[in-house]
Design a protein around this motif. Structure first.
Motif, PDB file in Angstrom:
ATOM      1  N   SER A 202       0.827  -1.200   0.000  1.00 38.71           N
ATOM      2  CA  SER A 202       0.000   0.000   0.000  1.00 38.71           C
ATOM      3  C   SER A 202       0.864   1.254   0.000  1.00 38.71           C
ATOM      4  O   SER A 202       2.042   1.230   0.388  1.00 38.71           O
ATOM      5  N   ALA A 203       0.282   2.362  -0.440  1.00 40.67           N
ATOM      6  CA  ALA A 203       0.988   3.646  -0.456  1.00 40.67           C
ATOM      7  C   ALA A 203      -0.020   4.766  -0.290  1.00 40.67           C
ATOM      8  O   ALA A 203      -1.226   4.571  -0.487  1.00 40.67           O
ATOM      9  N   GLN A 204       0.465   5.933   0.074  1.00 46.00           N
ATOM     10  CA  GLN A 204      -0.372   7.127   0.106  1.00 46.00           C
ATOM     11  C   GLN A 204       0.314   8.227  -0.681  1.00 46.00           C
ATOM     12  O   GLN A 204       1.528   8.423  -0.587  1.00 46.00           O
ATOM     13  N   SER A 223       5.021  10.621  -1.672  1.00 43.41           N
ATOM     14  CA  SER A 223       4.281   9.443  -1.237  1.00 43.41           C
ATOM     15  C   SER A 223       5.094   8.691  -0.193  1.00 43.41           C
ATOM     16  O   SER A 223       6.283   8.954  -0.008  1.00 43.41           O
ATOM     17  N   TYR A 224       4.421   7.739   0.457  1.00 36.40           N
ATOM     18  CA  TYR A 224       5.139   6.834   1.348  1.00 36.40           C
ATOM     19  C   TYR A 224       4.496   5.456   1.270  1.00 36.40           C
ATOM     20  O   TYR A 224       3.341   5.305   0.856  1.00 36.40           O
ATOM     21  N   SER A 225       5.264   4.449   1.666  1.00 35.69           N
ATOM     22  CA  SER A 225       4.783   3.066   1.625  1.00 35.69           C
ATOM     23  C   SER A 225       5.555   2.261   2.680  1.00 35.69           C
ATOM     24  O   SER A 225       6.759   2.456   2.845  1.00 35.69           O
ATOM     25  N   PRO A 226       4.853   1.354   3.391  1.00 36.81           N
ATOM     26  CA  PRO A 226       3.427   1.064   3.327  1.00 36.81           C
ATOM     27  C   PRO A 226       2.630   1.989   4.233  1.00 36.81           C
ATOM     28  O   PRO A 226       3.194   2.671   5.079  1.00 36.81           O
ATOM     29  N   GLU A 285       3.841   7.091  -6.360  1.00 37.76           N
ATOM     30  CA  GLU A 285       3.776   5.899  -5.521  1.00 37.76           C
ATOM     31  C   GLU A 285       4.817   4.853  -5.924  1.00 37.76           C
ATOM     32  O   GLU A 285       5.411   4.201  -5.053  1.00 37.76           O
ATOM     33  N   ILE A 289       7.196   2.523  -3.608  1.00 37.97           N
ATOM     34  CA  ILE A 289       6.897   1.092  -3.496  1.00 37.97           C
ATOM     35  C   ILE A 289       8.063   0.216  -3.949  1.00 37.97           C
ATOM     36  O   ILE A 289       8.489  -0.704  -3.239  1.00 37.97           O
TER      37      ILE A 289
END
Length: 419
Positions: A202-204, A223-226, A285, A289
């Motif tokens: 997942s990512a935002q 973005s960041y993940s997870p 993302e 990721i």
């Protein structure tokens, strides 16, 4: 051959280079950073005949298509017709992104939860379709991430509908008007082989240009993940409820989907609801990721080109969190500044992965800006605070005139970690 010339494609080149198969990697058209790790081919990603000719001439074993425009234009079909293996959906399947109205129709038929909506062709019908504000107004076709307007009141809605349907920005003849959903946004991408949807981590994403989600929408500022609340098990649950039904509905219609299916989700109080589907690896993302992926990406992409090829596949991820920060040029997103000399890249790349999105070399051989989003700086850390600290420390080593950078990527999750 990776098709495209942005940060997403540079992240793909980095990840493919880690394959145990040690592939020779080409990229068309690439950029100044991609050229450091792949042989670039000077062919536009939207030149379908040129891409097919180059892949044929170079005896390419696999073409990985990054951007959405060539997918919607039918590049995957043309490559397949030429006998070249390709990761990316057909023109018919790519209409999931090429037409938001078609996407909504598919979701309805598949029983995938999404916002209530109407498709309209004139401004008055658009206003009539809005029951309450804020409301969301979307251009039906491709808009490079900038065709979504959140109208706070009737005046903003009227202006947006005029821009899209009268001035015909993005060339659209219809728009989707839908309810505004509340909650946390989530990006969930899935590898698809026409039968199986295999979720990535997942990512935002952060769409607005300024801190605090202020200002106009962009293609993504970081973005960041997870996402802590969406571990691998939860990602599989969401994929089974969101991606798999779409895959099955398309197959029922004789439109097999092979490639990357990206769901932009709103995690509402009533559960996840789909805001949008994209048919390519998302940016930024992807830049957050892929650095965490420990499985062989080349093997996965090849498997996805075979119907049922992903059955039983499992993904391995590094335990660290990744934070990716976008450095944009002056004027973005309304415009962009080209030719500004970039310094500090070598120093920043020592402790972080720097991916080039809009860069080129000038006559003096210097790397310069060549687009709106110029660079991504991605760092891993044991938790959100450490990943943020490393990413921003590296990003602050890079300088060019007019540099824009949000300072709040993964800030809330870092604050929650400290609490």
């Amino acid at each position: 051959m990776v098709v495209g010339g942005g940060g997403r494609e540079h992240a793909l080149v980095h990840a493919l280079a880690r394959s145990s198969r040690r592939p020779e990697i080409l990229c068309a058209p690439g950029n100044a950073g991609i050229a450091l790790g792949a042989r670039v081919i000077p062919v536009s990603s939207e030149d379908i005949e040129g891409i097919v000719a180059a892949a044929t001439r170079e005896s390419v074993d696999l073409v990985v298509i990054g951007p959405e425009a060539p997918l919607v234009a039918g590049l995957a079909d043309a490559l397949t017709d030429a006998g070249i293996r390709c990761f990316g959906p057909t023109k018919a399947a790519a209409q999931l992104e090429g037409s938001k109205a078609f996407c909504k129709e598919i979701m309805g038929a598949a029983g995938v939860p999404t916002a209530a909506y109407e498709v309209v062709r004139d401004p008055q019908a658009g206003l009539d379709a809005i029951e309450r504000y804020p409301a969301v107004i979307k251009a039906d076709g491709l808009a490079a991430g900038k065709g979504v307007i959140i109208a706070a009141d009737e005046g903003e809605a009227r202006a947006a509908l005029h821009e899209l349907l009268v001035e015909r920005r993005f060339g659209t003849t219809r728009v989707v008007v839908e309810e505004h959903l509340e909650g946390e946004e989530l990006s969930l991408l899935a590898l698809c082989d026409a039968q199986t949807a295999l979720p990535l981590a997942s990512a935002q994403d952060y769409k607005r240009i300024f801190d605090g989600d202020r200002g106009p929408n962009t293609g993504g500022m970081g973005s960041y993940s997870p996402v802590p609340a969406v571990d691998d098990a939860r990602a599989r649950e969401i994929c089974a409820a969101v991606h798999q039904p779409v895959l099955d509905e398309l197959a029922r219609r004789g439109i097999p989907f092979q490639g990357m299916l990206y769901a932009g989700l709103m995690m509402t109080a009533d559960g996840p609801r789909v805001l949008v589907f994209f048919v390519h690896l998302a940016a930024p993302e992807t830049q957050a990721i892929l650095p965490r992926l420990q499985s062989d990406l080349l093997v996965l992409l090849e498997s996805a080109t075979v119907v049922g090829g992903l059955a039983g596949a499992e993904l391995r991820w590094a335990p660290e969190m990744a934070v990716s920060v976008v450095l944009a040029s002056a004027g973005y997103p309304a415009s962009s500044s080209h030719g500004d000399v970039i310094s500090g890249l070598d120093a920043a790349g020592f402790d972080a992965q720097v991916t080039h999105a809009g860069t080129a070399r000038n006559a003096a051989g210097q790397i310069v800006t060549a687009g709106g989003r110029v660079l991504n700086v991605t760092a891993l850390g044991a938790d959100a605070p450490s990943a943020r600290e490393a990413a921003y420390a590296a990003a602050d080593m890079i300088h060019f005139d007019g540099r824009q950078m949000r300072r709040d990527i993964a800030l809330k999750v870092a604050q929650a970690t400290r609490a």
